[in-house]
Each structure stands twice: as C-alpha cells, then as structure tokens.
Design a protein around this motif. Structure first.
Motif, PDB file in Angstrom:
ATOM      1  N   ASP A   1       0.943  -1.355  -0.033  1.00 42.33           N
ATOM      2  CA  ASP A   1      -0.222  -0.711  -0.111  1.00 42.33           C
ATOM      3  C   ASP A   1       0.427   1.238   0.448  1.00 42.33           C
ATOM      4  OD1 ASP A   1      -1.897  -1.726   0.133  1.00 42.33           O
ATOM      5  OD2 ASP A   1      -2.829  -1.287   2.483  1.00 42.33           O
ATOM      6  N   THR A   2       1.791   0.963   1.124  1.00 43.83           N
ATOM      7  CA  THR A   2       2.870   2.380   0.729  1.00 43.83           C
ATOM      8  C   THR A   2       3.620   3.012   0.181  1.00 43.83           C
ATOM      9  OG1 THR A   2       3.012   1.966   3.197  1.00 43.83           O
ATOM     10  CG2 THR A   2       4.864   3.025   2.122  1.00 43.83           C
ATOM     11  N   TYR A   3       3.726   1.091  -1.469  1.00 43.62           N
ATOM     12  CA  TYR A   3       4.619   1.694  -2.501  1.00 43.62           C
ATOM     13  C   TYR A   3       3.292   2.175  -3.681  1.00 43.62           C
ATOM     14  CZ  TYR A   3       7.898  -2.416  -1.159  1.00 43.62           C
ATOM     15  OH  TYR A   3       9.582  -2.658  -0.522  1.00 43.62           O
ATOM     16  N   PHE A   4       2.232   1.650  -3.231  1.00 39.27           N
ATOM     17  CA  PHE A   4       1.204   2.589  -4.407  1.00 39.27           C
ATOM     18  C   PHE A   4       1.123   4.047  -4.315  1.00 39.27           C
ATOM     19  CE2 PHE A   4      -3.269   3.485  -4.946  1.00 39.27           C
ATOM     20  CZ  PHE A   4      -3.390   3.249  -6.494  1.00 39.27           C
ATOM     21  N   ALA A   5       1.067   4.456  -2.968  1.00 36.56           N
ATOM     22  CA  ALA A   5       1.159   5.785  -2.914  1.00 36.56           C
ATOM     23  C   ALA A   5       2.081   6.275  -3.090  1.00 36.56           C
ATOM     24  CB  ALA A   5       0.681   6.067  -0.854  1.00 36.56           C
ATOM     25  N   LEU A   6       3.354   5.876  -2.854  1.00 32.89           N
ATOM     26  CA  LEU A   6       4.397   6.139  -3.416  1.00 32.89           C
ATOM     27  C   LEU A   6       4.614   6.529  -4.684  1.00 32.89           C
ATOM     28  CD1 LEU A   6       7.644   7.730  -2.712  1.00 32.89           C
ATOM     29  CD2 LEU A   6       8.520   5.549  -2.586  1.00 32.89           C
ATOM     30  N   LYS A   7       3.873   5.667  -5.019  1.00 31.84           N
ATOM     31  CA  LYS A   7       3.803   5.579  -7.332  1.00 31.84           C
ATOM     32  C   LYS A   7       3.773   6.162  -7.591  1.00 31.84           C
ATOM     33  CE  LYS A   7       2.852   2.250 -10.578  1.00 31.84           C
ATOM     34  NZ  LYS A   7       2.334   1.097 -11.058  1.00 31.84           N
ATOM     35  N   THR A   8       2.270   6.704  -6.899  1.00 39.30           N
ATOM     36  CA  THR A   8       1.305   7.200  -7.623  1.00 39.30           C
ATOM     37  C   THR A   8       1.499   8.556  -7.715  1.00 39.30           C
ATOM     38  OG1 THR A   8      -0.530   5.792  -6.129  1.00 39.30           O
ATOM     39  CG2 THR A   8      -1.624   7.874  -7.358  1.00 39.30           C
ATOM     40  N   ILE A   9       1.979   9.076  -6.521  1.00 34.60           N
ATOM     41  CA  ILE A   9       2.677  10.663  -6.338  1.00 34.60           C
ATOM     42  C   ILE A   9       3.388  11.334  -7.485  1.00 34.60           C
ATOM     43  CG2 ILE A   9       3.236  12.211  -4.433  1.00 34.60           C
ATOM     44  CD1 ILE A   9       1.869  10.386  -2.528  1.00 34.60           C
ATOM     45  N   ILE A  10       4.594  10.325  -7.170  1.00 33.30           N
ATOM     46  CA  ILE A  10       5.983  10.327  -8.330  1.00 33.30           C
ATOM     47  C   ILE A  10       5.253  10.585  -9.704  1.00 33.30           C
ATOM     48  CG2 ILE A  10       7.729   9.578  -8.625  1.00 33.30           C
ATOM     49  CD1 ILE A  10       8.503   8.114  -6.322  1.00 33.30           C
ATOM     50  N   THR A  11       4.513   9.781 -10.311  1.00 37.56           N
ATOM     51  CA  THR A  11       3.796   9.310 -11.061  1.00 37.56           C
ATOM     52  C   THR A  11       3.625  10.672 -11.495  1.00 37.56           C
ATOM     53  OG1 THR A  11       3.670   7.110 -11.187  1.00 37.56           O
ATOM     54  CG2 THR A  11       2.188   8.524 -12.933  1.00 37.56           C
ATOM     55  N   VAL A  12       2.531  11.199 -10.660  1.00 37.32           N
ATOM     56  CA  VAL A  12       1.810  12.934 -11.160  1.00 37.32           C
ATOM     57  C   VAL A  12       3.027  13.918 -11.336  1.00 37.32           C
ATOM     58  CG1 VAL A  12       0.481  14.477 -10.023  1.00 37.32           C
ATOM     59  CG2 VAL A  12      -0.374  12.189 -10.120  1.00 37.32           C
ATOM     60  N   LEU A  13       3.902  13.947  -9.699  1.00 38.12           N
ATOM     61  CA  LEU A  13       4.918  14.905 -10.294  1.00 38.12           C
ATOM     62  C   LEU A  13       5.708  14.809 -11.126  1.00 38.12           C
ATOM     63  CD1 LEU A  13       6.190  14.625  -6.288  1.00 38.12           C
ATOM     64  CD2 LEU A  13       4.995  16.488  -7.279  1.00 38.12           C
ATOM     65  N   LEU A  14       6.440  13.812 -11.631  1.00 36.72           N
ATOM     66  CA  LEU A  14       6.913  13.061 -13.451  1.00 36.72           C
ATOM     67  C   LEU A  14       5.996  14.508 -14.278  1.00 36.72           C
ATOM     68  CD1 LEU A  14       8.666  10.060 -12.816  1.00 36.72           C
ATOM     69  CD2 LEU A  14       9.889  11.647 -12.398  1.00 36.72           C
ATOM     70  N   GLU A  15       5.020  13.587 -14.372  1.00 30.69           N
ATOM     71  CA  GLU A  15       4.164  13.933 -15.600  1.00 30.69           C
ATOM     72  C   GLU A  15       3.847  15.789 -15.545  1.00 30.69           C
ATOM     73  OE1 GLU A  15       1.114  12.481 -14.531  1.00 30.69           O
ATOM     74  OE2 GLU A  15       1.264  10.273 -16.037  1.00 30.69           O
ATOM     75  N   LYS A  16       3.991  16.532 -13.790  1.00 28.51           N
ATOM     76  CA  LYS A  16       4.049  17.685 -14.412  1.00 28.51           C
ATOM     77  C   LYS A  16       5.496  18.931 -14.160  1.00 28.51           C
ATOM     78  CE  LYS A  16       0.047  18.591 -11.621  1.00 28.51           C
ATOM     79  NZ  LYS A  16       0.173  19.642 -11.556  1.00 28.51           N
ATOM     80  N   LYS A  17       6.840  17.753 -14.435  1.00 29.11           N
ATOM     81  CA  LYS A  17       7.879  18.283 -14.507  1.00 29.11           C
ATOM     82  C   LYS A  17       8.209  18.443 -13.335  1.00 29.11           C
ATOM     83  CE  LYS A  17       8.234  17.379 -19.025  1.00 29.11           C
ATOM     84  NZ  LYS A  17       7.524  16.535 -19.156  1.00 29.11           N
ATOM     85  N   ILE A  18       7.476  18.259 -12.267  1.00 28.86           N
ATOM     86  CA  ILE A  18       8.722  18.683 -10.656  1.00 28.86           C
ATOM     87  C   ILE A  18       9.234  17.055 -10.042  1.00 28.86           C
ATOM     88  CG2 ILE A  18       7.556  18.678  -8.430  1.00 28.86           C
ATOM     89  CD1 ILE A  18       4.599  20.750  -9.565  1.00 28.86           C
ATOM     90  N   ILE A  19      10.841  17.760  -9.925  1.00 28.12           N
ATOM     91  CA  ILE A  19      11.199  16.517  -9.158  1.00 28.12           C
ATOM     92  C   ILE A  19      11.506  15.995  -7.976  1.00 28.12           C
ATOM     93  CG2 ILE A  19      13.879  16.179  -8.813  1.00 28.12           C
ATOM     94  CD1 ILE A  19      14.825  18.547 -10.744  1.00 28.12           C
ATOM     95  N   PRO A  20      10.492  14.835  -7.742  1.00 31.66           N
ATOM     96  CA  PRO A  20      10.387  14.554  -6.388  1.00 31.66           C
ATOM     97  C   PRO A  20      11.977  14.169  -5.813  1.00 31.66           C
ATOM     98  CG  PRO A  20       9.728  12.446  -7.768  1.00 31.66           C
ATOM     99  CD  PRO A  20       9.803  13.858  -9.037  1.00 31.66           C
TER     100      PRO A  20
END
Length: 388
Positions: free
Chosen positions: A100-119
């Motif tokens: 569940d933690t992996y899923f949350a992290l993956k989801t948030i990073i994907t959104v940031l990558l698409e926004k061209k924001i570096i996590p």
C-alpha cells in the motif's frame, strides 16, 4: 491530483520554522500544513516527500521513521543564489501493507513526473526505490538507475523484496523498463562474488569506493545519464554520522556524498532523487544535518543545469572521429560546457532497446584513451547491452 496519501508537515517543524531568519530556506519553501493544505505547485521545480516506511528492512524491529530533525536542519540552511522553487509535501505514512505504501509513493511520483517536478524522497528503507522506479512505467520507456551504495542490493529475486534485494525484483519483473543500473561507492567485501559477476554479465556499471574517492569527477557522466538516483546512507563512513547510523569505518565522507548529490542535480536527465536508510535518533543532529546538506547540494545542482546536449546546431559542439580496433568512435564536445559524449551506434539486426543513435555521456579522459587505442569501458558496456 491524487495527493490524498500525504499528511502535512508537523506543527513542531512549522513552529521551529517561524523562529528562523527571513532569509532561511524554510521561509521560502511552500509547505503542506494542516492549516493551509497542499500548496499550489505552480512554478515548483522540486518537491520533498517523506516516506515513513521501513518494514522491509532486513533488520526491522519496529523502529519508527521520522524526518522532523532533517526538516529542521534543512529549513535552517540558507539557499544559494537560486531561482529554483521548492515545496515540502509532507509525509506518506505506512499503509496497511508495505505494498500500500509502495502504491501511494508510486502514484504521487507519477503525478510529479508528469508535472515536470523532481521528487526528492526521504525514505525509511531503500526498497522504496522499487516504487520510485515503477512510477516511470507510463512516463518514459527505459530507465537508468544510479545507486550510491556500499552494496549492489541484487539479492535473491525469488524471495520477498527487502532493502538489500530490491534490484532483483526491478530486473526480473515486467514491464522490463530498466536499461542501465550503476552502483557508486561499492565495497567489495560487502558483496558476494556471484553478485559482482552478475553485474558484469549484465553489463551494469560498478564503481568501487577507492575509484570514486580518488577521482570524484568519474561520477559526473554516470549521473548525466541517470533518471533515478537512490542514495543509501550506509554508503557514508561511520565517523561522519551519528551513533545509530554507523555502518562501516570505510565509506564516502560528507564532502564526497554532497559532491555526488550535486552531480545528480546538474544532470539534465535526473528526474527523481531519494535518500534512504535514515535512522531516527533523538540526540543525533549530525546525520540530520548531513541529509539536509545532501538535499541542499542537489537543489544547488538543479539550479545550475545547462541545456548543452542539443547537437542539431553545428555551432554548439565539436565532433571528433577516432578509429580504435576497426570501430569508428564518434565523440562530441559541448562548446558551452566542455562536457563530452560518445555515440552508441544503432544495430538494425538485433532486438534493439534503442531506436536510434544514442549519445552516452563520457569524460575527456575517455577521448584521450580512445586516441591511444583503448575502447572506453562505458561505451563497450552500453554497446554490448544494446546487442542483447
């Protein structure tokens, strides 16, 4: 935007921030707070995320993960002459399961990558790198990972994922998006010979601690080709960190790990950066300060990025052809920055991971060695990997 998984930065940190100088970094970061919620990410270039997950640490005994001290140390630093905007999005708490933690992290990073924001991920155990990697699944076709670590973390891929074996899962699990994996600062005695041989067989890159310490600039071309950078704090020698963090008398010193972090920041390709294996200790201010400085140098690097890899305009680069062992090696040198690349030829008859001629970052020394008849090792490995 799916940021529901994030909890705000603690009031302790925010209260501490109010006491800082107006010039301090903490006064310039957009912070996710309980009062104001998720900040507006317009113009934000870098977003910090804490992940309070360490249950897949092989030595897990119920230790808590907490980044309060790291945030206090980071917020108290003064920014450089930056125009890079930062946000602190708060923490992802442990899910019901690690998945569940992996899923949350993956989801948030994907959104940031698409926004061209570096996590910038502050992690508990380093297996979180797996979730970071999976966030790229629908973003780019092939991913290059650089791991700053004393271990390869290959492990036994038939066993459940742990912080010392997540790479096996990355290599063997579909979709197969990993193109290159490099380890910086590995120490031979921490790695079984079978894993060292496997790294060689897969044409992955490994740089021993001694090599890196003797010539830190070796790291620059490796980082220039990386998308995802993962730093294990166990790669830092014991004398540089607090009591609970000590792992080995040998390792990178604080200056070296900060230089490596800056190289990661300068790279135009690096789009996510993680620091893992931070162990909470109430009395330990030195490790928190080291993590804060690693982040500071990464931001400094991002702020100094220069677009110098556009080779469409002849006025921007010099081109050199070198014949070595019947191979015509083609080097490019950016006139703007003096950085070097070497061309990997397209192989039309193989099941090719690359769809066109690709430029591999290299050093001036690689060009000099090629001029003396020696094929650069990075080129050889990339060429062989491309021939699978």
């Amino acid at each position: 935007m799916n940021f529901n998984f994030l909890s705000p930065v603690s009031d302790t940190v925010l209260a501490h921030n109010e006491l800082l100088s107006q010039q301090a970094l903490g006064r310039k970061i957009k912070v996710h707070s309980a009062q104001k919620g998720i900040p507006d990410l317009e113009d934000v270039k870098i977003a910090i995320i804490g992940v309070l997950e360490n249950r897949n640490d092989v030595n897990y005994i119920g230790d808590m993960v907490d980044f309060t001290n790291v945030r206090k140390a980071l917020y108290a630093l003064f920014p450089g002459n930056w125009n890079t905007k930062l946000a602190d999005l708060g923490d992802i708490h442990q899910g019901d399961s690690v998945e569940d933690t992996y899923f949350a992290l993956k989801t948030i990073i994907t959104v940031l990558l698409e926004k061209k924001i570096i996590p910038v991920i502050l992690g508990g155990s380093q297996d979180l790198t797996y979730a970071n990697y999976r966030a790229y699944d629908n973003v780019i076709p092939m991913v290059n990972i650089v791991n700053v670590d004393s271990n390869f973390d290959l492990g036994d891929s038939t066993q459940p994922i742990k912080n010392n074996s997540y790479l096996g899962k990355i290599i063997l699990e579909q979709p197969f998006n990993l193109f290159n994996y490099s380890t910086i600062g590995y120490q031979t005695y921490f790695n079984p010979q079978e894993e060292i041989d496997l790294m060689d067989k897969l044409y992955f890159e490994a740089y021993r601690l001694g090599e890196v310490s003797n010539n830190i600039s070796l790291v620059e071309p490796v980082m220039r080709d990386a998308h995802l950078v993962s730093v294990d704090l166990k790669s830092v020698k014991a004398s540089e960190v607090g009591e609970k963090q000590k792992y080995s008398p040998n390792g990178l010193d604080g200056k070296e790990v900060c230089a490596i972090s800056r190289y990661a920041g300068i790279s135009n390709k690096v789009s996510s950066f993680g620091i893992y294996e931070y162990k909470l200790s109430r009395e330990d201010e030195v490790t928190a300060m080291l993590v804060a400085q690693i982040i500071w140098y990464f931001v400094e690097g991002v702020n100094c990025r220069v677009k110098d890899d556009d080779f469409k305009d002849d006025n921007n680069y010099q081109k050199f052809n070198v014949l070595v062992e019947d191979e015509d090696l083609i080097f490019y040198r950016s006139i703007k920055t003096g950085r070097w690349w070497i061309e990997i030829p397209f192989l039309p008859n193989v099941n090719n991971k690359l769809k066109k001629h690709t430029l591999l970052p290299c050093t001036h020394e690689d060009y000099v060695e090629a001029s003396h008849g020696k094929i650069p090792e990075r080129w050889y490995k990339a060429y062989k990997k491309n021939s699978f």
